[in-house]
Motif scaffolding. Structure first.
Motif, mmCIF file in Angstrom:
data_model
loop_
_atom_site.group_PDB
_atom_site.id
_atom_site.type_symbol
_atom_site.label_atom_id
_atom_site.label_comp_id
_atom_site.label_asym_id
_atom_site.label_seq_id
_atom_site.Cartn_x
_atom_site.Cartn_y
_atom_site.Cartn_z
ATOM 1 N N GLU A 39 0.829 -1.204 0.000
ATOM 2 C CA GLU A 39 0.000 0.000 0.000
ATOM 3 C C GLU A 39 0.865 1.257 0.000
ATOM 4 O O GLU A 39 0.550 2.245 -0.669
ATOM 5 N N LYS A 40 1.969 1.218 0.722
ATOM 6 C CA LYS A 40 2.891 2.349 0.760
ATOM 7 C C LYS A 40 3.470 2.610 -0.634
ATOM 8 O O LYS A 40 3.540 3.756 -1.079
ATOM 9 N N GLU A 41 3.864 1.549 -1.328
ATOM 10 C CA GLU A 41 4.389 1.686 -2.687
ATOM 11 C C GLU A 41 3.318 2.210 -3.643
ATOM 12 O O GLU A 41 3.585 3.081 -4.475
ATOM 13 N N ASN A 42 2.110 1.677 -3.513
ATOM 14 C CA ASN A 42 1.006 2.136 -4.365
ATOM 15 C C ASN A 42 0.686 3.606 -4.110
ATOM 16 O O ASN A 42 0.416 4.363 -5.042
ATOM 17 N N ARG A 43 0.700 4.015 -2.858
ATOM 18 C CA ARG A 43 0.439 5.407 -2.496
ATOM 19 C C ARG A 43 1.506 6.314 -3.109
ATOM 20 O O ARG A 43 1.197 7.379 -3.655
ATOM 21 N N LYS A 44 2.758 5.875 -3.038
ATOM 22 C CA LYS A 44 3.850 6.655 -3.601
ATOM 23 C C LYS A 44 3.666 6.822 -5.113
ATOM 24 O O LYS A 44 3.831 7.921 -5.650
ATOM 25 N N LYS A 45 3.279 5.745 -5.800
ATOM 26 C CA LYS A 45 3.044 5.815 -7.244
ATOM 27 C C LYS A 45 1.890 6.758 -7.572
ATOM 28 O O LYS A 45 1.966 7.533 -8.531
ATOM 29 N N ARG A 46 0.818 6.696 -6.785
ATOM 30 C CA ARG A 46 -0.325 7.579 -7.015
ATOM 31 C C ARG A 46 0.071 9.046 -6.824
ATOM 32 O O ARG A 46 -0.312 9.915 -7.611
ATOM 33 N N LEU A 47 0.850 9.311 -5.771
ATOM 34 C CA LEU A 47 1.282 10.689 -5.511
ATOM 35 C C LEU A 47 2.201 11.199 -6.612
ATOM 36 O O LEU A 47 2.106 12.361 -7.020
ATOM 37 N N GLU A 48 3.088 10.346 -7.108
ATOM 38 C CA GLU A 48 3.983 10.751 -8.190
ATOM 39 C C GLU A 48 3.184 11.051 -9.456
ATOM 40 O O GLU A 48 3.448 12.035 -10.150
ATOM 41 N N ALA A 49 2.193 10.212 -9.751
ATOM 42 C CA ALA A 49 1.346 10.436 -10.931
ATOM 43 C C ALA A 49 0.560 11.734 -10.772
ATOM 44 O O ALA A 49 0.429 12.517 -11.726
#
Length: 112
Positions: free
Chosen positions: A24-34
């Motif tokens: 979830e932390k990795e997914n959150r980071k990807k969403r924030l970068e996008a």
């Protein structure tokens, strides 16, 4: 034996929770970068539109970058970079650029 299985299950559950958290932390980071990338694209597009309008107005007024530099205090090479869109201007730079029209308009038609 019940306690032993309970401990294994508890350890397994903690490991799964940790793995889920990391995913979830990795997914959150990807969403924030996008999201940040989309904001950057939007900002660049809006900035380019404003700059285009300012350059068109400078051309309509028959002004050179040097003329605008004299009014704003922005060096001609910086104006060239601004007008070419190779950098996103700060609000201060945009205010100086836009305020030059007020200063120019107030001097048009006046005789020295």
């Amino acid at each position: 034996m019940k306690n032993k299985h309970g401990k294994k299950y508890m350890k397994y559950n903690l490991e799964m929770n940790k793995m889920d958290y990391q995913k979830e932390k990795e997914n959150r980071k990807k969403r924030l970068e996008a999201y940040a990338e989309e904001i950057q694209k939007s900002t660049l597009k809006k900035s380019a539109e404003v700059i285009e309008q300012l350059v068109e107005e400078r051309h309509r007024q028959g002004m050179t970058q040097q003329d605008l530099s004299d009014l704003t205090g922005i060096l001609p090479p910086n104006l060239a970079r601004l007008e070419s869109g190779t950098r996103v201007p700060t609000l201060v730079v945009l205010e100086k650029y836009a305020s030059a029209w007020d200063a120019y308009a107030s001097t048009v038609g006046q005789t020295p």
